[in-house]
Design an enzyme around this catalytic site. Structure first.
Site, PDB file in Angstrom:
ATOM      1  N   ASP A 169       0.838  -1.204   0.000  1.00 57.79           N
ATOM      2  CA  ASP A 169       0.000   0.000   0.000  1.00 57.79           C
ATOM      3  C   ASP A 169       0.871   1.251   0.000  1.00 57.79           C
ATOM      4  O   ASP A 169       1.626   1.495   0.949  1.00 57.79           O
ATOM      5  CB  ASP A 169      -0.900  -0.015   1.239  1.00 57.79           C
ATOM      6  N   HIS A 200      -2.653  -0.184  -2.744  1.00 61.03           N
ATOM      7  CA  HIS A 200      -3.869   0.456  -2.240  1.00 61.03           C
ATOM      8  C   HIS A 200      -5.001   0.337  -3.261  1.00 61.03           C
ATOM      9  O   HIS A 200      -4.795   0.452  -4.457  1.00 61.03           O
ATOM     10  CB  HIS A 200      -3.577   1.935  -1.966  1.00 61.03           C
TER      11      HIS A 200
END
Length: 231
Positions: A169, A200
């Site tokens: 992420d 993400h």
């Protein structure tokens, strides 16, 4: 009933998109938006939840800044505006609005009285806080941001919380992930799944980092979790 109006605790009101299943006496899911508002992605998630037998309610938590805004992740200008809204967002008032939404969910026509929350990105952070501060029956967080700074809230988590974490992420460094995973390890109400190699928003259909296999795995885990805790 595509939209309803919810009264805010501190005055004023805000819109929420609603999708209903065919059957009545259904559990309710409060869908918590990303930084793009109650856009088509969020509405599609609501519609999918309705098809699975839930009443889905997605409140406009940016209403104090720009009511009704709907952005996409496709242009630089929209990303800029989304981050402006994120920067100006009052988390405390947002939680108040979500708690008001949960209350409406328990009483809305067709509800069986059980309410869960599910959030993405900013919404994932808010779902974590709802697990700590609200009476929602269960909560689901997809790639929530800033959770490492909220571990002092963990003692308030008394109902089931499912967390989906993207290993790569770009908005949640590995150090931050390690901190909150370790910090939540002792809480038996929290289940955490890490998705190797995922960035993400890997579950955002049509997004830059969408991964069909990882999204399907996360969504299946979510479906089983919701069925266990709400149906």
């Amino acid at each position: 009933m595509p939209e309803i109006t919810i009264q805010a605790a501190d005055g004023g009101s805000f819109m929420a998109y609603v999708a209903k299943p065919r059957q009545t006496m259904a559990p309710v899911m409060v869908v918590i938006q990303e930084i793009f508002g109650v856009n088509q992605v969020m509405r599609d998630i609501c519609d999918d939840l309705a098809a699975d037998g839930y009443i889905a309610i997605c409140p406009d938590i940016f209403w104090r800044q720009e009511p009704g805004i709907q952005l996409t992740d496709k242009t630089e200008a929209e990303w800029k505006r989304a981050f402006e809204l994120f920067g100006g967002f009052d988390v405390e008032k947002g939680i108040d609005d979500l708690i008001a939404t949960v209350k409406v969910g328990r009483e809305i026509e067709g509800s069986n009285g059980k309410v869960g929350t599910i959030g993405y990105c900013l919404g994932g952070k808010m779902a974590f806080l709802m697990a700590a501060r609200s009476d929602a029956d269960c909560n689901v967080s997809y790639y929530g941001v800033g959770i490492d700074a909220l571990l002092n809230e963990a003692t308030g988590i008394r109902n089931p919380l499912l967390m989906h974490v993207a290993e790569e992420d770009k908005f949640v460094p590995k150090e931050a992930q390690a901190k909150f995973i370790a910090g939540l390890k002792g809480n038996g109400n929290v289940t955490i799944h890490v998705y190797p190699g995922m960035d993400h928003a890997f579950a955002r259909v049509g997004g830059e980092h969408y991964n069909r296999d990882a999204a399907m795995q996360a969504n299946q885990r979510t479906a089983e979790f919701l069925k266990k805790n709400l149906k």
